[in-house]
Design a protein around this motif. Sequence first.
Motif, short mmCIF file in Angstrom:
data_model
loop_
_atom_site.label_atom_id
_atom_site.label_comp_id
_atom_site.label_asym_id
_atom_site.label_seq_id
_atom_site.Cartn_x
_atom_site.Cartn_y
_atom_site.Cartn_z
N ALA A 29 0.72 -1.20 0.00
CA ALA A 29 0.02 0.10 0.05
C ALA A 29 0.92 1.28 0.04
O ALA A 29 0.47 2.24 -0.59
N ILE A 30 2.05 1.28 0.85
CA ILE A 30 2.91 2.36 0.69
C ILE A 30 3.63 2.61 -0.66
O ILE A 30 3.66 3.69 -1.20
N VAL A 31 3.83 1.59 -1.11
CA VAL A 31 4.69 1.79 -2.60
C VAL A 31 3.59 1.96 -3.53
O VAL A 31 3.79 3.04 -4.40
N LYS A 32 2.08 1.46 -3.73
CA LYS A 32 1.27 2.25 -4.48
C LYS A 32 0.92 3.64 -4.16
O LYS A 32 0.90 4.38 -5.03
N CYS A 33 0.79 3.89 -2.94
CA CYS A 33 0.63 5.64 -2.69
C CYS A 33 1.66 6.45 -3.35
O CYS A 33 1.46 7.15 -3.68
N GLY A 34 3.05 5.96 -2.88
CA GLY A 34 4.14 6.66 -3.34
C GLY A 34 4.18 6.62 -4.96
O GLY A 34 4.24 7.75 -5.68
N ALA A 35 3.74 5.46 -5.74
CA ALA A 35 3.65 5.61 -7.14
C ALA A 35 2.41 6.68 -7.63
O ALA A 35 2.62 7.46 -8.55
N GLN A 36 1.39 6.70 -6.86
CA GLN A 36 0.37 7.56 -7.25
C GLN A 36 0.74 8.96 -6.91
O GLN A 36 0.33 9.77 -7.79
N SER A 37 1.39 9.14 -5.96
CA SER A 37 1.89 10.49 -5.54
C SER A 37 2.95 11.17 -6.60
O SER A 37 2.73 12.07 -6.70
N GLY A 38 3.71 10.26 -7.03
CA GLY A 38 4.72 10.45 -8.06
C GLY A 38 4.11 10.91 -9.44
O GLY A 38 4.56 11.76 -10.02
N ALA A 39 3.08 10.19 -9.71
CA ALA A 39 2.15 10.61 -11.11
C ALA A 39 1.74 11.84 -10.93
O ALA A 39 1.49 12.57 -11.97
N VAL A 40 1.11 12.11 -9.55
CA VAL A 40 0.29 13.07 -9.53
C VAL A 40 1.31 14.47 -9.71
O VAL A 40 1.03 15.36 -10.34
N ASN A 41 2.41 14.30 -9.01
CA ASN A 41 3.29 15.26 -9.06
C ASN A 41 4.17 15.50 -10.39
O ASN A 41 4.41 16.93 -10.61
N VAL A 42 4.15 14.53 -11.33
CA VAL A 42 4.69 14.69 -12.56
C VAL A 42 3.70 15.57 -13.52
O VAL A 42 4.09 16.41 -14.02
N SER A 43 2.51 15.31 -13.24
CA SER A 43 1.52 15.78 -13.99
C SER A 43 1.28 17.33 -13.43
O SER A 43 1.04 18.29 -14.30
N ARG A 44 1.42 17.57 -12.50
CA ARG A 44 1.49 19.07 -11.89
C ARG A 44 2.61 19.68 -12.34
O ARG A 44 2.42 21.07 -12.59
N SER A 45 3.71 19.23 -12.25
CA SER A 45 4.86 19.72 -12.63
C SER A 45 5.03 19.95 -14.27
O SER A 45 5.54 21.14 -14.84
N ALA A 46 4.33 19.52 -14.92
CA ALA A 46 4.18 19.52 -16.39
C ALA A 46 3.34 20.83 -16.60
O ALA A 46 3.65 21.65 -17.74
N VAL A 47 2.44 21.21 -15.90
CA VAL A 47 1.49 22.36 -16.10
C VAL A 47 2.13 23.56 -15.41
O VAL A 47 1.37 24.68 -15.28
N GLY A 48 3.35 23.29 -14.55
CA GLY A 48 3.87 24.63 -13.87
C GLY A 48 3.34 24.76 -12.56
O GLY A 48 3.42 25.63 -11.81
N LYS A 49 2.61 23.59 -11.95
CA LYS A 49 2.30 23.85 -10.38
C LYS A 49 3.10 23.06 -9.57
O LYS A 49 3.94 22.26 -9.84
N LYS A 50 3.09 23.59 -8.26
CA LYS A 50 4.11 23.05 -7.15
C LYS A 50 3.57 21.64 -7.06
O LYS A 50 2.52 21.26 -6.83
N PRO A 51 4.84 20.64 -6.70
CA PRO A 51 4.20 19.23 -6.04
C PRO A 51 3.74 19.57 -4.54
O PRO A 51 4.02 20.17 -3.94
N VAL A 52 2.68 18.23 -4.65
CA VAL A 52 2.23 18.29 -3.26
C VAL A 52 2.77 17.05 -2.55
O VAL A 52 3.17 16.04 -3.18
N THR A 53 2.79 17.06 -1.25
CA THR A 53 3.57 16.12 -0.31
C THR A 53 2.23 14.99 -0.12
O THR A 53 1.21 15.36 0.30
N ALA A 54 2.54 13.61 -0.09
CA ALA A 54 1.77 12.60 0.26
C ALA A 54 2.17 11.83 1.47
O ALA A 54 3.37 11.68 1.56
N ASP A 55 1.45 11.69 2.30
CA ASP A 55 1.86 10.96 3.53
C ASP A 55 1.36 9.49 3.42
O ASP A 55 0.40 9.13 3.74
N CYS A 56 2.27 8.72 2.70
CA CYS A 56 2.06 7.27 2.56
C CYS A 56 2.45 6.39 3.82
O CYS A 56 2.07 5.13 3.66
#
Length: 85
Positions: free
Chosen positions: A56-83
């Motif tokens: 579950a922790i790895v899955k959360c980290g992967a989802q968080s990473g995917a969200v932050n990649v898409s946020r970075s692509a549009v110029g937004k700051k990454p968000v932190t996730a507590d996995c």
Amino acid sequence: MKFYIASLLLVSLAVSCVADTHKCQQPNGKYIYQNWPCDTKPEIEKKPVAKPDYTAIVKCGAQSGAVNVSRSAVGKKPVTADCSK
């Protein structure tokens, strides 16, 4: 000399193991040994800490990473996730 030291060590270990043991007589006349005083209730045993769910922790980290990649692509700051929850 070695025998003396070894026997002294063995006796000291045996005494420390017996120090917290109580011999208590039961109503039927039999004796039991327990690690709390006779005629008292035992201490409540704590449950061991549960192991974390690593998948579950790895899955959360992967989802968080995917969200932050898409946020970075549009110029937004990454968000932190507590996995760790």
